[in-house]
Design a protein around this motif. Structure first.
Motif, PDB file in Angstrom:
ATOM      1  N   ASP A 159      40.992  46.059  49.937  1.00 47.21           N
ATOM      2  CA  ASP A 159      40.355  46.135  48.414  1.00 47.21           C
ATOM      3  C   ASP A 159      38.972  45.752  48.634  1.00 47.21           C
ATOM      4  O   ASP A 159      38.437  44.973  49.417  1.00 47.21           O
ATOM      5  N   ASN A 160      38.296  46.297  47.837  1.00 49.59           N
ATOM      6  CA  ASN A 160      36.673  45.871  47.794  1.00 49.59           C
ATOM      7  C   ASN A 160      36.476  44.754  47.110  1.00 49.59           C
ATOM      8  O   ASN A 160      36.801  44.580  45.782  1.00 49.59           O
ATOM      9  N   PRO A 161      36.175  43.624  47.711  1.00 47.45           N
ATOM     10  CA  PRO A 161      35.976  42.386  46.894  1.00 47.45           C
ATOM     11  C   PRO A 161      34.810  42.131  46.056  1.00 47.45           C
ATOM     12  O   PRO A 161      34.685  41.531  45.072  1.00 47.45           O
ATOM     13  N   LEU A 162      33.767  42.942  46.156  1.00 54.80           N
ATOM     14  CA  LEU A 162      32.478  42.937  45.597  1.00 54.80           C
ATOM     15  C   LEU A 162      32.811  42.988  43.923  1.00 54.80           C
ATOM     16  O   LEU A 162      32.341  42.215  43.251  1.00 54.80           O
ATOM     17  N   PRO A 163      33.496  43.821  43.421  1.00 56.30           N
ATOM     18  CA  PRO A 163      33.748  44.209  41.963  1.00 56.30           C
ATOM     19  C   PRO A 163      34.624  42.799  41.446  1.00 56.30           C
ATOM     20  O   PRO A 163      34.107  42.472  40.339  1.00 56.30           O
ATOM     21  N   LEU A 164      35.339  42.309  42.114  1.00 61.60           N
ATOM     22  CA  LEU A 164      36.181  40.989  41.636  1.00 61.60           C
ATOM     23  C   LEU A 164      35.242  39.917  41.803  1.00 61.60           C
ATOM     24  O   LEU A 164      35.225  39.093  40.581  1.00 61.60           O
ATOM     25  N   VAL A 165      34.348  39.759  42.540  1.00 52.50           N
ATOM     26  CA  VAL A 165      33.485  38.770  42.536  1.00 52.50           C
ATOM     27  C   VAL A 165      32.294  38.755  41.506  1.00 52.50           C
ATOM     28  O   VAL A 165      32.180  37.803  40.788  1.00 52.50           O
ATOM     29  N   LEU A 166      31.824  39.857  41.331  1.00 53.34           N
ATOM     30  CA  LEU A 166      30.756  40.109  40.174  1.00 53.34           C
ATOM     31  C   LEU A 166      31.669  39.997  39.024  1.00 53.34           C
ATOM     32  O   LEU A 166      31.044  39.567  38.130  1.00 53.34           O
ATOM     33  N   GLY A 167      32.756  40.565  38.748  1.00 50.58           N
ATOM     34  CA  GLY A 167      33.602  40.086  37.425  1.00 50.58           C
ATOM     35  C   GLY A 167      33.782  38.876  37.189  1.00 50.58           C
ATOM     36  O   GLY A 167      33.686  38.573  36.057  1.00 50.58           O
ATOM     37  N   PHE A 168      34.313  38.037  38.160  1.00 54.70           N
ATOM     38  CA  PHE A 168      34.237  36.543  38.309  1.00 54.70           C
ATOM     39  C   PHE A 168      33.154  36.122  37.494  1.00 54.70           C
ATOM     40  O   PHE A 168      32.760  35.148  36.650  1.00 54.70           O
ATOM     41  N   LEU A 169      31.730  36.526  38.071  1.00 58.22           N
ATOM     42  CA  LEU A 169      30.643  35.856  37.922  1.00 58.22           C
ATOM     43  C   LEU A 169      29.874  36.225  36.603  1.00 58.22           C
ATOM     44  O   LEU A 169      29.240  35.357  36.002  1.00 58.22           O
ATOM     45  N   ILE A 170      30.242  37.427  36.200  1.00 60.82           N
ATOM     46  CA  ILE A 170      29.737  37.905  34.716  1.00 60.82           C
ATOM     47  C   ILE A 170      30.774  37.556  33.635  1.00 60.82           C
ATOM     48  O   ILE A 170      30.259  37.587  32.362  1.00 60.82           O
ATOM     49  N   THR A 171      31.831  36.966  33.747  1.00 56.50           N
ATOM     50  CA  THR A 171      33.003  36.664  32.814  1.00 56.50           C
ATOM     51  C   THR A 171      33.327  35.284  32.813  1.00 56.50           C
ATOM     52  O   THR A 171      33.756  34.915  31.688  1.00 56.50           O
ATOM     53  N   ASN A 172      32.862  34.693  33.875  1.00 53.56           N
ATOM     54  CA  ASN A 172      33.273  33.210  33.813  1.00 53.56           C
ATOM     55  C   ASN A 172      32.436  32.204  33.204  1.00 53.56           C
ATOM     56  O   ASN A 172      31.156  32.363  33.368  1.00 53.56           O
ATOM     57  N   SER A 208      31.234  39.056  56.387  1.00 56.39           N
ATOM     58  CA  SER A 208      29.442  39.434  56.280  1.00 56.39           C
ATOM     59  C   SER A 208      29.241  40.475  55.292  1.00 56.39           C
ATOM     60  O   SER A 208      28.169  40.249  54.807  1.00 56.39           O
ATOM     61  N   ARG A 209      30.025  41.305  55.489  1.00 57.49           N
ATOM     62  CA  ARG A 209      29.541  42.574  54.397  1.00 57.49           C
ATOM     63  C   ARG A 209      29.628  41.980  52.807  1.00 57.49           C
ATOM     64  O   ARG A 209      28.811  42.437  52.085  1.00 57.49           O
ATOM     65  N   LEU A 210      30.516  41.195  52.554  1.00 59.17           N
ATOM     66  CA  LEU A 210      30.712  40.565  51.383  1.00 59.17           C
ATOM     67  C   LEU A 210      29.427  39.860  50.911  1.00 59.17           C
ATOM     68  O   LEU A 210      28.614  40.012  49.820  1.00 59.17           O
ATOM     69  N   ALA A 211      29.051  38.962  52.040  1.00 58.00           N
ATOM     70  CA  ALA A 211      27.843  38.210  51.785  1.00 58.00           C
ATOM     71  C   ALA A 211      26.618  39.022  51.609  1.00 58.00           C
ATOM     72  O   ALA A 211      25.780  38.805  50.810  1.00 58.00           O
ATOM     73  N   LEU A 212      26.443  40.053  52.471  1.00 61.47           N
ATOM     74  CA  LEU A 212      25.300  40.974  52.300  1.00 61.47           C
ATOM     75  C   LEU A 212      25.241  41.845  51.146  1.00 61.47           C
ATOM     76  O   LEU A 212      24.209  41.863  50.347  1.00 61.47           O
ATOM     77  N   LEU A 270      33.115  28.532  44.357  1.00 57.24           N
ATOM     78  CA  LEU A 270      34.003  29.601  44.266  1.00 57.24           C
ATOM     79  C   LEU A 270      34.492  29.865  45.599  1.00 57.24           C
ATOM     80  O   LEU A 270      33.748  29.759  46.516  1.00 57.24           O
ATOM     81  N   VAL A 271      35.866  30.013  45.720  1.00 57.08           N
ATOM     82  CA  VAL A 271      36.415  30.525  47.185  1.00 57.08           C
ATOM     83  C   VAL A 271      36.872  31.962  46.981  1.00 57.08           C
ATOM     84  O   VAL A 271      37.700  32.235  46.186  1.00 57.08           O
ATOM     85  N   VAL A 272      36.544  32.913  47.943  1.00 54.71           N
ATOM     86  CA  VAL A 272      37.234  34.130  48.225  1.00 54.71           C
ATOM     87  C   VAL A 272      37.875  34.293  49.235  1.00 54.71           C
ATOM     88  O   VAL A 272      37.189  34.012  50.486  1.00 54.71           O
ATOM     89  N   ASP A 273      39.436  34.630  49.056  1.00 56.62           N
ATOM     90  CA  ASP A 273      40.012  34.790  50.359  1.00 56.62           C
ATOM     91  C   ASP A 273      40.294  36.194  50.694  1.00 56.62           C
ATOM     92  O   ASP A 273      40.667  36.927  49.775  1.00 56.62           O
ATOM     93  N   LEU A 274      39.733  36.907  51.760  1.00 57.86           N
ATOM     94  CA  LEU A 274      39.846  38.303  51.925  1.00 57.86           C
ATOM     95  C   LEU A 274      41.136  38.648  52.883  1.00 57.86           C
ATOM     96  O   LEU A 274      41.683  37.521  53.453  1.00 57.86           O
ATOM     97  N   ALA A 275      41.671  39.628  52.593  1.00 53.32           N
ATOM     98  CA  ALA A 275      42.846  40.112  53.087  1.00 53.32           C
ATOM     99  C   ALA A 275      44.247  38.812  52.808  1.00 53.32           C
ATOM    100  O   ALA A 275      44.734  38.663  53.729  1.00 53.32           O
ATOM    101  N   ALA A 276      44.054  38.305  51.697  1.00 51.90           N
ATOM    102  CA  ALA A 276      45.048  37.404  51.110  1.00 51.90           C
ATOM    103  C   ALA A 276      46.511  37.929  50.881  1.00 51.90           C
ATOM    104  O   ALA A 276      46.579  38.946  50.243  1.00 51.90           O
TER     105      ALA A 276
END
Length: 134
Positions: free
Chosen positions: A121-134, A18-22, A85-91
């Motif tokens: 780990d904070n997933p937000l930078p990873l997702v934003l990195g994916f979105l702006i580089t892919n 929920s935190r990542l969604a927000l 895109l699929v994000v797996d938390l605590a993978a």
């Protein structure tokens, strides 16, 4: 993600879905990424259509998100979108430099890009990195 594209966030209770969604909704409101709307918090319904995976809001939870410390709140939402895109938390297979095969997943016969995020780990930078580089 482009219009009508979704990020499927998976993980056990308490991993920060929920935190990542927000965080993504807020990033969309600031203009850091395209406008971002909730499809569903806690659960969504998935089905395939023309080789694509589609996420649908569950009617009894439409437009509701849990914000830790505030409770269940209402927000703008969309009824469905194609999962891109699929994000797996605590993978358990998260790595600093993951091999290419870990960056993909297969759901209902549809291969999708995947981000495995290590516990803590904070997933937000990873997702934003994916979105702006892919």
């Amino acid at each position: 993600m482009s219009a009508n594209r979704a990020i499927l966030i998976r993980g056990a209770s308490g991993t920060g879905k929920s935190r990542l969604a927000l965080d993504l909704i807020l990033a969309g409101r600031t203009g850091a990424i395209a406008q971002t709307l909730l499809i569903g918090d806690d659960r969504v319904r998935l089905d395939t259509r023309d080789g694509r995976l589609i996420a649908h809001a569950v009617p009894e939870l439409e437009g509701m998100i849990e914000i830790r410390g505030l409770g269940i709140r209402r927000c703008d939402f969309t009824a469905e979108a194609e999962v891109a895109l699929v994000v797996d938390l605590a993978a358990s297979d998260a790595a600093r430099l993951p091999p290419p095969e870990r960056l993909k997943t297969l759901i209902s016969g549809v291969e999708l890009p995947r981000i495995p995020v290590a516990a803590g780990d904070n997933p937000l930078p990873l997702v934003l990195g994916f979105l702006i580089t892919n």
